[in-house]
Design an enzyme around this catalytic site. Structure first.
Site, PDB file in Angstrom:
ATOM      1  N   CYS A 246       0.817  -1.210   0.000  1.00  0.00           N
ATOM      2  CA  CYS A 246       0.000   0.000   0.000  1.00  0.00           C
ATOM      3  C   CYS A 246       0.858   1.272   0.000  1.00  0.00           C
ATOM      4  O   CYS A 246       1.528   1.562  -0.982  1.00  0.00           O
ATOM      5  CB  CYS A 246      -0.974  -0.050   1.172  1.00  0.00           C
ATOM      6  SG  CYS A 246      -2.356   1.113   1.014  1.00  0.00           S
ATOM      7  N   HIS A 331      -3.942  -5.382  -0.044  1.00  0.00           N
ATOM      8  CA  HIS A 331      -3.596  -5.871   1.296  1.00  0.00           C
ATOM      9  C   HIS A 331      -3.624  -7.394   1.361  1.00  0.00           C
ATOM     10  O   HIS A 331      -4.680  -7.993   1.558  1.00  0.00           O
ATOM     11  CB  HIS A 331      -4.565  -5.301   2.342  1.00  0.00           C
ATOM     12  CG  HIS A 331      -4.361  -3.861   2.628  1.00  0.00           C
ATOM     13  ND1 HIS A 331      -3.660  -3.397   3.716  1.00  0.00           N
ATOM     14  CD2 HIS A 331      -4.743  -2.762   1.943  1.00  0.00           C
ATOM     15  CE1 HIS A 331      -3.631  -2.075   3.698  1.00  0.00           C
ATOM     16  NE2 HIS A 331      -4.276  -1.674   2.623  1.00  0.00           N
ATOM     17  N   GLU A 333      -2.693  -9.206   3.689  1.00  0.00           N
ATOM     18  CA  GLU A 333      -3.063  -9.635   5.045  1.00  0.00           C
ATOM     19  C   GLU A 333      -4.565  -9.541   5.275  1.00  0.00           C
ATOM     20  O   GLU A 333      -5.072  -9.970   6.309  1.00  0.00           O
ATOM     21  CB  GLU A 333      -2.313  -8.813   6.090  1.00  0.00           C
ATOM     22  CG  GLU A 333      -2.926  -7.473   6.458  1.00  0.00           C
ATOM     23  CD  GLU A 333      -2.824  -6.430   5.366  1.00  0.00           C
ATOM     24  OE1 GLU A 333      -3.525  -5.400   5.450  1.00  0.00           O
ATOM     25  OE2 GLU A 333      -2.048  -6.631   4.407  1.00  0.00           O
TER      26      GLU A 333
END
Length: 356
Positions: A246, A331, A333
């Protein structure tokens, strides 16, 4: 109590006040996730922004132990309908109480579909949440036009270094506003993770001899982070493997001579398709960003596109030539969102030589 959302184009929405009754001016953005509202509110990337949830009913499972940081970072919270009676075995409270406890104003009962269409058509804009029924539009609008998010990385980064012990590879995580699950994803793979404040020098990080470096997500305009970009340039020049997510992805691009630009209304939600240009496979990703790397400004001798957004063709990742560096805009995660791309953490482990 009545509450009002006033946009800088003069549009006014009337609803009901939730949370704190203080007045706030912020950048108004929308998130398309159906669940994961607690993770959204506690994501440091939302610092300087008030979030509109496009899904019509929010809060039906209450507040759960799923926070992505120690506190919420949103300036304000905007929903169509707020659940009055949350029901879930993990529920620890209501959104209403959570907002009040953290002094965050919100508004419920407005047409979030109409609001989102305005933001998509005209682009992200500033707005005010207020309970003052006597507001004067001609005085509010100049204040909205003057508001700037500024450098919010300094606001969200950690104050001091900390360590998650592990028996595997040693990873230095530069906290630009890191979500908790980035460190957890590395720790789950047995890494020892040392979390550094955003303004840590490259010399200090490299002196610790990490096996790899992670550049985290974070809020705001990447071009506001000039001092951090200078340090990342030094990290790029080292031979240490680097994985960036990001804001970290954008800062690495700027550090190596590329450019970034502001998207009309950004990508925020858990349903964004991205294509791996090497394999052709498409993954559904979680995203939260208002800026993107400009593909046209890339030096192909330094970096080449690795992922692309299937919806609008914007850049979603870079592979660096002759370096053990790869970066992604989305992302891996997740939290909230699908975990399709969590394999990228495994790729990072392999790049570091695997856990011994």
């Amino acid at each position: 109590m009545k509450a009002f959302l006033i946009l800088e184009d003069g549009t006014v929405f009337e609803g009901t006040s939730i949370g704190s009754q203080k007045e706030v001016i912020s950048e108004i953005v929308f998130n398309t996730s159906m669940t994961g509202y607690l993770e959204v509110m506690t994501d440091p990337s939302y610092a300087g922004q008030a979030v509109v949830m496009t899904y019509p009913l929010i809060g039906n499972y209450g507040i759960t132990p799923d926070a992505e940081s120690k506190r919420p970072w949103v300036d304000g919270y905007i929903v169509r309908e707020l659940s009055r009676m949350p029901s879930n075995f993990r529920c620890e409270g209501t959104i209403q109480d959570f907002l009040k406890e953290n002094d965050i104003p919100g508004i419920a009962g407005i047409d979030t579909r109409a609001l989102t269409k305005i933001l998509r058509d005209k682009g992200t804009m500033n707005g005010m949440i207020t309970t003052d029924e006597q507001y004067e539009l001609e005085k509010v609008l100049p204040r909205l036009k003057e508001y700037q998010t500024g450098n919010v990385v300094d606001k969200v980064t950690c104050d001091e270094k900390s360590v998650l012990n592990g028996k595997g590879k040693k990873v230095a995580l530069l906290d630009l506003g890191a979500k908790k699950n980035i460190a957890d994803s590395l720790h789950d793979r047995e890494c020892e993770v040392t979390i550094y404040p955003a303004h840590t020098t490259a010399e200090e990080i490299l002196a610790a001899k990490p096996d790899g470096i992670m550049l985290s997500n974070g809020p705001g305009d990447p071009k506001e982070c000039q001092a951090i970009i200078e340090e990342i340039r030094k990290l790029y020049e080292s031979d240490v493997p680097i994985f960036a997510i990001c804001l970290g992805h954008q800062l690495m691009a700027l550090a190596t001579g590329a450019d970034t630009y502001k998207l009309k209304y950004g990508h925020r939600g858990g349903n964004h398709p991205v294509k791996d240009l090497e394999t052709g496979r498409v993954y559904i990703s979680s995203q939260n960003h208002g800026y993107a790397v400009d593909d046209k400004a890339l030096d192909e001798n330094i970096a080449v596109p690795a992922f692309v957004n299937v919806n609008d063709g914007t850049n979603e990742g870079l592979k660096y030539i002759g370096k053990n560096i790869f970066t992604v805009q989305f992302h891996p995660e997740a939290c909230p969102g699908p975990q399709d791309s969590s394999y990228l953490f495994d790729r990072f482990i392999t790049m570091m030589g695997g856990n011994q």
